[in-house]
Scaffold this motif. Structure first.
Motif, PDB file in Angstrom:
ATOM      1  N   ARG A  45      42.356  56.052  25.578  1.00 56.95           N
ATOM      2  CA  ARG A  45      42.223  55.676  26.976  1.00 56.95           C
ATOM      3  C   ARG A  45      42.927  56.507  28.202  1.00 56.95           C
ATOM      4  O   ARG A  45      42.314  56.391  29.136  1.00 56.95           O
ATOM      5  CB  ARG A  45      42.719  54.191  27.280  1.00 56.95           C
ATOM      6  N   LEU A  66      45.953  47.300  27.814  1.00 56.22           N
ATOM      7  CA  LEU A  66      45.041  47.361  26.884  1.00 56.22           C
ATOM      8  C   LEU A  66      44.538  46.178  26.230  1.00 56.22           C
ATOM      9  O   LEU A  66      45.648  45.735  25.523  1.00 56.22           O
ATOM     10  CB  LEU A  66      44.860  48.748  26.373  1.00 56.22           C
ATOM     11  N   ASP A  67      43.372  45.762  25.944  1.00 49.86           N
ATOM     12  CA  ASP A  67      43.174  44.661  24.878  1.00 49.86           C
ATOM     13  C   ASP A  67      42.330  45.678  23.663  1.00 49.86           C
ATOM     14  O   ASP A  67      41.605  46.173  23.783  1.00 49.86           O
ATOM     15  CB  ASP A  67      41.883  43.917  25.373  1.00 49.86           C
ATOM     16  N   ASP A  78      39.303  47.293  24.952  1.00 49.09           N
ATOM     17  CA  ASP A  78      38.774  46.586  26.109  1.00 49.09           C
ATOM     18  C   ASP A  78      37.240  46.507  25.549  1.00 49.09           C
ATOM     19  O   ASP A  78      36.343  46.820  26.521  1.00 49.09           O
ATOM     20  CB  ASP A  78      38.803  47.288  27.479  1.00 49.09           C
TER      21      ASP A  78
END
Ligand code: DC
Length: 221
Positions: A45, A66-67, A78
Motif C-alpha cells: 500500500r 488498512l483493512d 481494503d
C-alpha cells in the motif's frame, strides 16, 4: 478434549512456514493467519500510495487504517486481492523495512491479537511466540539450512522466480540478517518453543510433528 489452541509458528524466510501452517490449520479445522502478508500489505500500500518507506509516521497511519485480510488463500487489502503482487522482490525488501517501524508493529500486533483471541488459530511469522502470543499453548520454531531455504524459495509456485539462484540466496540472507538484528521484535526463537530443523524433512513430516506437539498441548490444557 476440545480446547482450541493458539499455535505459533515462527522462523526465517523460505523455511516453509506458509505451507506447513496452512496444512496444520486444515488438519485441525483452525484458521491460518499469515502475519508476514500483513507486513507485505503495508509495504504494498505504501508503494501504491507513494508513501516513503522512511516515513515512520505515515507508515504507522497506514498500518492503523488498512483493512487487511490475511487468512486463507487470498490476501485482501481494503478489499483488493493482492496475493500475487505482495510476493515480489521489491515487496520482500519493502516488507522487511516496514517491519522495523515500531508503530507499524504495534498496529499489526494489536490486529493479530484480536484475530487469535479465543484460539483455534495457527499464526505464522517471526515474533508470534515471543511477542504476539507469549502464552501460546504451542510454539514451534522452524529452521532449515540457508541452501535448502533458497532452494525452496526458488521452487515457490506463486513467485515463479527466474532470477539467478545466487542472487535470490544472497537477498534472502540479507533480509534474514535484518529481521534478526532489528531493534523491535527481532526474529528469535522463544525459550519454550519446539525447534524443528526441517532441512531433511518433507512438508508432511513437519506437519505431523507439529500435530503431535499440538495433541500433547491439548492434553495438558
Ligand atoms: O514471512 P514473510 O517473508 O512473508 O514476511 C515478510 C516480512 O515481514 C519479513 O521481512 C519479516 C517481516 N515479519 C515480521 O517482522 N514479523 C512477522 N510476524 C511476520 C513477518
Amino acid at each position: 478434549m476440545n480446547t482450541r489452541l493458539i499455535i505459533a509458528i515462527d522462523g526465517p524466510s523460505g523455511v516453509g512456514k506458509g505451507t506447513v501452517a496452512r496444512d496444520v490449520a486444515a488438519a485441525l479445522g483452525y484458521r491460518h493467519i499469515d502475519t508476514g502478508a500483513m507486513y507485505r500489505a503495508v509495504a504494498w500500500r505504501a508503494k501504491t500510495a507513494a508513501v516513503s518507506l522512511d516515513d515512520a509516521d505515515a507508515l504507522t497511519a497506514l498500518a492503523e487504517r488498512l483493512d487487511i485480510v490475511a487468512s486463507g488463500p487470498s490476501v485482501l487489502v481494503d478489499g483488493v486481492e493482492v496475493s500475487g503482487e505482495i510476493r515480489t522482490p521489491e515487496i520482500d525488501r519493502g516488507a522487511s523495512r516496514v517491519a522495523r517501524v515500531a508503530g507499524v508493529r504495534t498496529a499489526l500486533v494489536a490486529q493479530q491479537r484480536r484475530l487469535g483471541a479465543g484460539g483455534g488459530v495457527v499464526m505464522e511469522g517471526r515474533d508470534i511466540g515471543t511477542v504476539v502470543f507469549p502464552d501460546a499453548e504451542v510454539k514451534v520454531y522452524l529452521d532449515a539450512s540457508a541452501d535448502e531455504r533458497a532452494r525452496r524459495r526458488l521452487h515457490d509456485d506463486v513467485r515463479r522466480e527466474t532470477r539467478d539462484p545466487g542472487q535470490v540466496a544472497g537477498e534472502m540472507a540479507a533480509r534474514d540478517e535484518a529481521d534478526r538484528t532489528r531493534a523491535v521484535a527481532p526474529l528469535a526463537m522463544a525459550a519454550d518453543a519446539h525447534l524443528i530443523d526441517t532441512t531433511p524433512l518433507s512438508i508432511r513430516q513437519v506437519v505431523e510433528q507439529i500435530l503431535a506437539i499440538a495433541a500433547a498441548g491439548r492434553g495438558r490444557s
